[in-house]
Design a protein around this motif. Sequence first.
Motif, PDB file in Angstrom:
ATOM      1  N   LEU A   1       0.819  -1.208   0.000  1.00 37.22           N
ATOM      2  CA  LEU A   1       0.000   0.000   0.000  1.00 37.22           C
ATOM      3  C   LEU A   1       0.857   1.264   0.000  1.00 37.22           C
ATOM      4  N   ASP A   2       0.340   2.284  -0.658  1.00 38.62           N
ATOM      5  CA  ASP A   2       0.919   3.616  -0.596  1.00 38.62           C
ATOM      6  C   ASP A   2       1.131   3.999   0.869  1.00 38.62           C
ATOM      7  N   THR A   3       2.278   4.594   1.163  1.00 41.80           N
ATOM      8  CA  THR A   3       2.565   5.014   2.534  1.00 41.80           C
ATOM      9  C   THR A   3       1.472   5.904   3.101  1.00 41.80           C
ATOM     10  N   TRP A   4       0.875   6.736   2.231  1.00 42.73           N
ATOM     11  CA  TRP A   4      -0.159   7.660   2.719  1.00 42.73           C
ATOM     12  C   TRP A   4      -1.405   6.918   3.198  1.00 42.73           C
ATOM     13  N   PHE A   5      -1.572   5.667   2.786  1.00 40.91           N
ATOM     14  CA  PHE A   5      -2.730   4.889   3.225  1.00 40.91           C
ATOM     15  C   PHE A   5      -2.650   4.652   4.734  1.00 40.91           C
ATOM     16  N   SER A   6      -1.512   4.157   5.207  1.00 40.21           N
ATOM     17  CA  SER A   6      -1.376   3.928   6.652  1.00 40.21           C
ATOM     18  C   SER A   6      -1.294   5.244   7.414  1.00 40.21           C
ATOM     19  N   SER A   7      -0.676   6.271   6.803  1.00 36.71           N
ATOM     20  CA  SER A   7      -0.600   7.578   7.464  1.00 36.71           C
ATOM     21  C   SER A   7      -1.981   8.199   7.631  1.00 36.71           C
ATOM     22  N   ALA A   8      -2.905   7.851   6.741  1.00 40.20           N
ATOM     23  CA  ALA A   8      -4.254   8.408   6.822  1.00 40.20           C
ATOM     24  C   ALA A   8      -4.997   7.926   8.062  1.00 40.20           C
ATOM     25  N   LEU A   9      -4.533   6.820   8.661  1.00 38.35           N
ATOM     26  CA  LEU A   9      -5.153   6.277   9.879  1.00 38.35           C
ATOM     27  C   LEU A   9      -4.488   6.805  11.148  1.00 38.35           C
ATOM     28  N   TRP A  10      -3.466   7.595  10.999  1.00 43.10           N
ATOM     29  CA  TRP A  10      -2.583   7.966  12.105  1.00 43.10           C
ATOM     30  C   TRP A  10      -3.304   8.493  13.343  1.00 43.10           C
ATOM     31  N   PRO A  11      -4.292   9.399  13.222  1.00 41.44           N
ATOM     32  CA  PRO A  11      -4.894   9.947  14.442  1.00 41.44           C
ATOM     33  C   PRO A  11      -5.563   8.904  15.328  1.00 41.44           C
ATOM     34  N   PHE A  12      -6.103   7.836  14.743  1.00 43.07           N
ATOM     35  CA  PHE A  12      -6.804   6.857  15.585  1.00 43.07           C
ATOM     36  C   PHE A  12      -6.111   5.506  15.656  1.00 43.07           C
TER      37      PHE A  12
END
Length: 886
Positions: free
Chosen positions: A453-464
């Motif tokens: 997955l694109d790194t931004w995919f996991s980063s998009a979950l970062w707050p929770f």
Amino acid sequence: MTATPDADAESLPKSWDPGAVEADIYQGWVDAGYFTADPASDKPAYSIVLPPPNVTGSLHMGHALDHTLMDALTRRKRMQGFEVLWLPGMDHAGIATQTLVEKQLTAGGTTKEELGRERFIDKVWEWKQESGGTIGAQMRRLGDGVDWSRDRFTMDDGLSRAVRTIFKKLYDAGLIYQAERLVNWSPVLETAISDLEVKYEDVEGELVSFRYGSLSDDEPHIIVATTRVETMLGDTAIAVHPDDERYRHLVGASLPHPFLDTEIVIVADTHVDPEFGTGAVKVTPAHDPNDFEIGLRHSLPMPTIMDTKGRIAATGTQFDGMDRFEARVKVREALAEQGRIVAEKRPYLHSVGHSERSGEPIEPRLSLQWWVKVEALAKAAGDAVRNGHTVIHPPSLEPRWFAWVDNMHDWCISRQLWWGHRIPIWHGPNGETVCVGPDETPPEGWEQDSDVLDTWFSSALWPFSTMGWPDRTPELDKFYPTTVLVTGYDILFFWVARMMMFGTFVADDPAITGDGQRSAPVPFENVFLHGLIRDEHGRKMSKSRGNGIDPLDWVEAFGADALRFTLARGASPGGDLAIGEDHARASRNFATKLFNATRFALMNGASPAPLPEAAALTDADRWILGRLEEVRAEVDTALDAYEFSRACESLYHFAWDEFCDWYVELAKVQLGEGVSHTTAVLAAVLDTLLKLLHPVMPFVTEVLWKTLTGGESLVVADWPQASGIALDTAAAQRIADTQKLITEVRRFRSDQGLADRQRVPARLSGISPAGLDDHVPAVRALAWLTDADEGFSPSASVEVRLSGGTVVVEVDTSGTVDVAAERRRLEKDLAAAQKELAGTTAKLGNDAFLAKAPAEVVDKIRARQQVAREEVDRINARLAGLPSPR
């Protein structure tokens, strides 16, 4: 009389040396647990998640700005009684990390292919354990008050579970699909890359115009131009504007391809600009974003003519196997041999996208990838701001937010890498596919999709995900949604929008809603967007320009406080900030000024003590305490609005210009006169001032405040509250008059050529009418004047017009005054007064002006005329009294 030096003052060094103490101070804070959040606390929650820097990198000046502002916010809120969570972590940085480890393998004589996928991943984890701590160490140098006990990494087991969970939720909802679409392709990395990883540069290329169809002008033909002539091997059409009369008769016709056994159809499409070039464009649907859209609209064939390494392939021509740049030359030469080249323009400057990680020009390429369908997700992200669930600071950036989320294209989330979250799709022997969740077992004998997955995919979950989602945790219950996201406006779309999409998607999840008593439809309640850091000339910092600054270099040279204050002082919502070494040096000098002022106070016995009633205070005391309260309120208002620059400017000018330059000097006079409560006022001002400065300058303020008060730590001290001390305007005016009088006398002394601090006898007239009787000692002390004796004979004088009247200061500079300098000064003042007199007289002699101007305006001009006339008379008299030049 000066008090006996206080014992605490002796614990301070004679000068401020940040490098000698900062590391120990920081470790003391960590060991004390000041930064560890308690989700069981009954204090109100305040939370920020750190935008995760790449594990491969080091902190640049943009990171330092981010961290300074987040640390300032969290330190202040902690002092205000909030339970604060500032959660740190790092991103696994798929492309950057894999590239770095591959280079290490190559240097060691092997490749990732020789190791195989599993062993290569083990190597990456080994690298992470050995070298991934650089940023953490740098954060400690900056003074980041993060909760190290909750440090997260986007490839941790818990975060991996969150990634697989949301992937399945999106897949089952029909929001993830696989399709062949155009992507940014890196031939060096052999993967799709995101828009954020493409940097555009102006390069010198060539613009080649060539003709399709007949070489005869009398027979059907069309001339097209391109900077990438090799892509004509993938042309399937030529597009013209439907209203272009020159080509209307050709629309629907076909022309033979010069090298392929195919026909090039001519289509009409409104995308074409008939005024640009020949008004006809070649269409290569598999290798150009605009051509791809034309291809979709006209159902054109879309042959991919390059392999993953950027080599011509599968065209059946003599160019197969050539690198794309070699093919560019050979195709042009072959077209020239056929007589098809119409024109060549070189050098031709044009913008070309380059891979940020590997440096080569990217290749738009049709590729089978995994995608997120973003329409509904983006609408929810936009509505969250429209409905006020998330507030963007500054509001002026809201239109940019809506422009992005309201026009978002589907998101390519797959990457052809080994390092990263592997896509949880499994393929069966007969082409079946199944999405396997984190608690599910894949079918036996099926193979997992090879992409990650694109790194931004996991980063998009970062707050929770960092707080334990998809499980319900005490952290989610207490600290989610987070209070504020701090980041630069340049990644508003790339990261912030993705977090908003995923945060709103899981808003109804039981782990998020908790016991149902609260609703958290967004990942953060506020988004504070700051600008970009530029050098002192306003240019964007970059490696290519050579103007980048390593923030740790400034920490070494000037101290962490100086770096932080420089950054915060320039930070305003949405605005860029230009900084240079002079700014950092000035901030270091500011820290030194605070240190010296506090050391002076301590050496004179200052310590916290009750203040006397206002009536017992001096004008200087009432003025500085009233101004302190005004500044406290200004700082609170500014920080609540994320206006760090305004807060820092207010504190800087109060601390330096008012407290250090004036009150401390007036306090010296008061101490000399035995005004006992002066030390209590000094301590009260420093107590509050150091607290207000602590969020931005934590180290020097910690040392000074603990020495002054004996308190545990500013980290856990109470934030200053309203003192109830209003500014005494009458006292403030008398202080302002005193300051003006001292300043003008100092200027007069300078004009006379008197050395600094050279005391001269003087007589002051008009002090009582001006209301400054109590301030004579301060004037004499700070203007370096002594009392006139009986035989006093003035040789020079200066008049200072104050709010309560005019004070005349006569001095005896016998043997010291420079008559020529005094004459020059007076003649300069006379010229200014005469100019003012002439201007006001001219206006008052203008009947048209007098007929139209309001009465109050005319009265003001008459008053100015009278003052100017008196000034001319006074200066002329003074000139007449000067000794004649020899």
